[in-house]
Design a protein around this motif. Sequence first.
Motif, short mmCIF file in Angstrom:
data_model
loop_
_atom_site.label_atom_id
_atom_site.label_comp_id
_atom_site.label_asym_id
_atom_site.label_seq_id
_atom_site.Cartn_x
_atom_site.Cartn_y
_atom_site.Cartn_z
N LYS A 103 0.82 -1.21 0.00
CA LYS A 103 0.00 0.00 0.00
C LYS A 103 0.85 1.26 0.00
CE LYS A 103 -4.52 -1.08 1.97
NZ LYS A 103 -5.41 -0.82 3.12
N ASP A 110 -10.97 -1.57 -3.64
CA ASP A 110 -11.65 -2.30 -2.58
C ASP A 110 -11.46 -3.80 -2.83
OD1 ASP A 110 -12.55 0.08 -1.51
OD2 ASP A 110 -14.49 -0.01 -2.53
N ASN A 226 -13.96 0.94 -8.09
CA ASN A 226 -14.62 0.59 -6.83
C ASN A 226 -16.14 0.64 -6.96
OD1 ASN A 226 -12.25 0.08 -5.40
ND2 ASN A 226 -12.07 2.19 -4.68
N LYS A 258 -14.89 -5.44 2.35
CA LYS A 258 -14.49 -4.05 2.57
C LYS A 258 -14.81 -3.61 3.99
CE LYS A 258 -15.33 0.69 1.00
NZ LYS A 258 -16.15 1.57 0.12
N ASP A 259 -16.01 -3.94 4.47
CA ASP A 259 -16.40 -3.57 5.84
C ASP A 259 -15.47 -4.20 6.87
OD1 ASP A 259 -18.49 -2.11 4.79
OD2 ASP A 259 -20.02 -3.63 5.19
N MET A 261 -12.36 -5.17 6.40
CA MET A 261 -11.05 -4.56 6.30
C MET A 261 -11.03 -3.21 7.02
SD MET A 261 -8.78 -3.71 2.88
CE MET A 261 -9.87 -2.38 2.37
N GLU A 262 -12.06 -2.40 6.80
CA GLU A 262 -12.13 -1.09 7.45
C GLU A 262 -12.24 -1.24 8.97
OE1 GLU A 262 -15.41 0.74 5.47
OE2 GLU A 262 -14.19 1.43 3.78
N HIS A 263 -12.97 -2.25 9.42
CA HIS A 263 -13.09 -2.52 10.85
C HIS A 263 -11.73 -2.88 11.45
CE1 HIS A 263 -13.81 -5.17 14.37
NE2 HIS A 263 -14.79 -4.33 14.63
N ASP A 264 -10.99 -3.74 10.74
CA ASP A 264 -9.67 -4.15 11.22
C ASP A 264 -8.71 -2.97 11.30
OD1 ASP A 264 -10.58 -6.73 11.43
OD2 ASP A 264 -9.71 -7.40 9.53
N ILE A 265 -8.75 -2.13 10.26
CA ILE A 265 -7.86 -0.94 10.23
C ILE A 265 -8.19 -0.01 11.39
CG2 ILE A 265 -7.29 1.16 8.94
CD1 ILE A 265 -7.67 -0.52 6.37
N GLU A 266 -9.50 0.19 11.63
CA GLU A 266 -9.93 1.08 12.71
C GLU A 266 -9.45 0.58 14.07
OE1 GLU A 266 -14.12 2.62 14.74
OE2 GLU A 266 -14.13 1.75 12.72
#
Length: 269
Positions: A103, A110, A226, A258-259, A261-266
Amino acid sequence: MNLRVRSKQGISLLVVLLVALASTGCAKDKSLKVGMEKNSRPFTYTEGEEKKGFEVELWQAIAKKAKLKYEWVPMEYGELNKSVKSGDVDLAIAGMTITNARKNKLDYSDPYFQSGEAILTASDNEAIKGTDDLAQKIVATRNGSTAYHFASEIQGIKIRSYANISDAYDDLKNKSVDAVIFEEHSIQDYVQNSADGKAKKVGEVFNKDSYAIVAKKRNMYMGRINKAILAVSKDGTYEALYTKWFGSKPEKMPKKLKDDMEHDIEHES
């Protein structure tokens, strides 16, 4: 005098705007070079001049939704990242795992697919049933892949890496290696279609990751891509393609990936 200067400035600005608009139009009409792996069944592969595989058909659907013209550029897996970074291709869809290291240098879409690693061994091998049985064994995988990096962390194994995973499968069939660690769907496809009863998948699927389309940083295509990934998920195209190539419905749709992944990043931050 001031009026003349302003008039000239206005004309100059108009010319710049027209050139910019023309350039934008050309960019929209540009035929993108899309990198794919030459031989990675069932994701991307070639038979004669025909391009086949789940990712091939998924990209065709995405490109249609996003109104993107393109041409395929088949290559070895190890060349894909370099080709994207150098601009030899505009995009790549070839089982590219989303990682923080990548990255930093590349732009990822996504996620569109979740996969994991599995172990393949000879059908008559009763000694290998999971990762705990791989110590002092010769284990084949594809160089530079997620499977390679995972295998590198297993204590005591002897890794043999290949540019093309089909060569690793051949060496397993010939018993030149004890096992292969690689993407679960690729292994399952090999067992079903090419192993001639000489290989079997053992143990549980592990080390699950997500795949995404990759491009250079600050590209102008990823927003449209996306939106198209979401569109083909909503209209049933994604599920139909997944079922066609893998024989079952997906456990997770791209929106859920996607949800997650965003949860893990948060929670990491």
